[in-house]
Design an enzyme around this catalytic site. Sequence first.
Site, short mmCIF file in Angstrom:
data_model
loop_
_atom_site.label_atom_id
_atom_site.label_comp_id
_atom_site.label_asym_id
_atom_site.label_seq_id
_atom_site.Cartn_x
_atom_site.Cartn_y
_atom_site.Cartn_z
N ASP A 47 9.51 114.28 -21.14
CA ASP A 47 9.31 113.13 -22.01
C ASP A 47 10.52 113.11 -22.97
O ASP A 47 11.16 114.15 -23.18
CB ASP A 47 8.00 113.33 -22.79
CG ASP A 47 7.82 112.31 -23.87
OD1 ASP A 47 7.85 111.11 -23.57
OD2 ASP A 47 7.64 112.71 -25.04
N ASP B 32 11.03 111.02 -26.39
CA ASP B 32 10.73 111.02 -27.83
C ASP B 32 9.70 112.11 -28.15
O ASP B 32 8.57 112.04 -27.67
CB ASP B 32 10.16 109.66 -28.26
CG ASP B 32 11.17 108.53 -28.07
OD1 ASP B 32 12.37 108.81 -28.10
OD2 ASP B 32 10.74 107.38 -27.89
N GLY C 170 4.03 108.24 -27.94
CA GLY C 170 3.90 108.05 -26.49
C GLY C 170 3.25 106.74 -26.07
O GLY C 170 3.06 106.49 -24.88
N ARG D 165 5.25 99.83 -26.47
CA ARG D 165 5.58 98.94 -27.60
C ARG D 165 4.45 97.94 -27.86
O ARG D 165 4.04 97.72 -28.99
CB ARG D 165 6.89 98.21 -27.32
CG ARG D 165 7.53 97.65 -28.57
CD ARG D 165 8.82 96.92 -28.23
NE ARG D 165 9.75 97.74 -27.47
CZ ARG D 165 10.81 97.28 -26.84
NH1 ARG D 165 11.09 95.99 -26.88
NH2 ARG D 165 11.60 98.09 -26.16
N SER E 69 9.66 104.63 -23.14
CA SER E 69 10.59 103.78 -23.90
C SER E 69 11.52 102.94 -23.02
O SER E 69 12.04 103.42 -22.02
CB SER E 69 11.43 104.66 -24.81
OG SER E 69 12.38 103.86 -25.48
N ASN F 108 14.19 101.98 -24.39
CA ASN F 108 15.48 102.34 -25.00
C ASN F 108 15.94 103.73 -24.55
O ASN F 108 16.88 104.29 -25.13
CB ASN F 108 15.36 102.33 -26.53
CG ASN F 108 15.13 100.92 -27.06
OD1 ASN F 108 16.01 100.08 -27.01
ND2 ASN F 108 13.92 100.66 -27.55
N ASP G 77 4.77 115.57 -25.49
CA ASP G 77 4.27 115.82 -26.84
C ASP G 77 3.06 114.94 -27.19
O ASP G 77 2.48 115.11 -28.26
CB ASP G 77 5.37 115.57 -27.89
CG ASP G 77 5.70 114.10 -28.01
OD1 ASP G 77 5.95 113.47 -26.97
OD2 ASP G 77 5.70 113.58 -29.14
#
Length: 216
Positions: free
Chosen positions: A10, A12, A47, A50, A117, A119, A171
């Site tokens: 993962d 972020d 996680g 958006r 994400s 991004n 996470d």
Amino acid sequence: MTQIKAFILDLDGVVTDTAEYHFLAWQRLANEEGVSFTREDNDKLRGVSRRQSLELLMGDHLSAYTEEQIQEMMVRKNEYYQDYLEQMSKDDFLPGARELIFEIKHRGLKVAIGSASKNAKTVLSRLEILDAFDAISDGYSVTKAKPAPDVFLYAAEQMRIAPEACAVIEDAGSGVDAALAANMTAVGIGPESRVGKAHYCYATTAGIDLDEILGL
Ligand code: B16
Ligand code: MG
């Protein structure tokens, strides 16, 4: 038990900590829309996609908005977030994360990113590590977000490795659920209260014991 041949990380919260930038961007949007949003609220967005993040942030208020306005708010938040990303550099790995990626490769195993994400590639470029990965599965790769297994199954498919031979490092609780649903070994980063369902749990990325996970 099938031998692990690949790790899916993962992004972020495992490789880098963009949670603060997400928080600042969501908070700015919340202020503009007259909704309260605290750091504690932000932790629930870990996680989470958006769209779902916006739904959690706005709660009942969202019913007063049209679909067009919802789309505009997601774009606005993302523009704020991307402004913060410009501050990122190759020094912004979480402790031990860069070393972990190269240790996995050094052991002859494959390594991929499995992130919600959209991004992810920008963040990996800022970290100057985009080329190190055998596959990148991100918010553009699949339509069903974590806890659906899709983002990790896509990464395994790209690497041509069976899901059972992949270990996911996550996470977020939703990410651990996604790894288990994909029939992969789940490695949780953070408190047991959040990632306790994983096969292995470590407090931080730096604390990961690869030998233990690989059964060596
Ligand atoms: P974006 P991960 C997740 O990334 C973040 O944890 C979550 O807070 C964010 O809302 C989500 O990505 C979508 O991100 O708005 O950039 O598409 O933990 O799955 O790497
Ligand atoms: Mg995460």
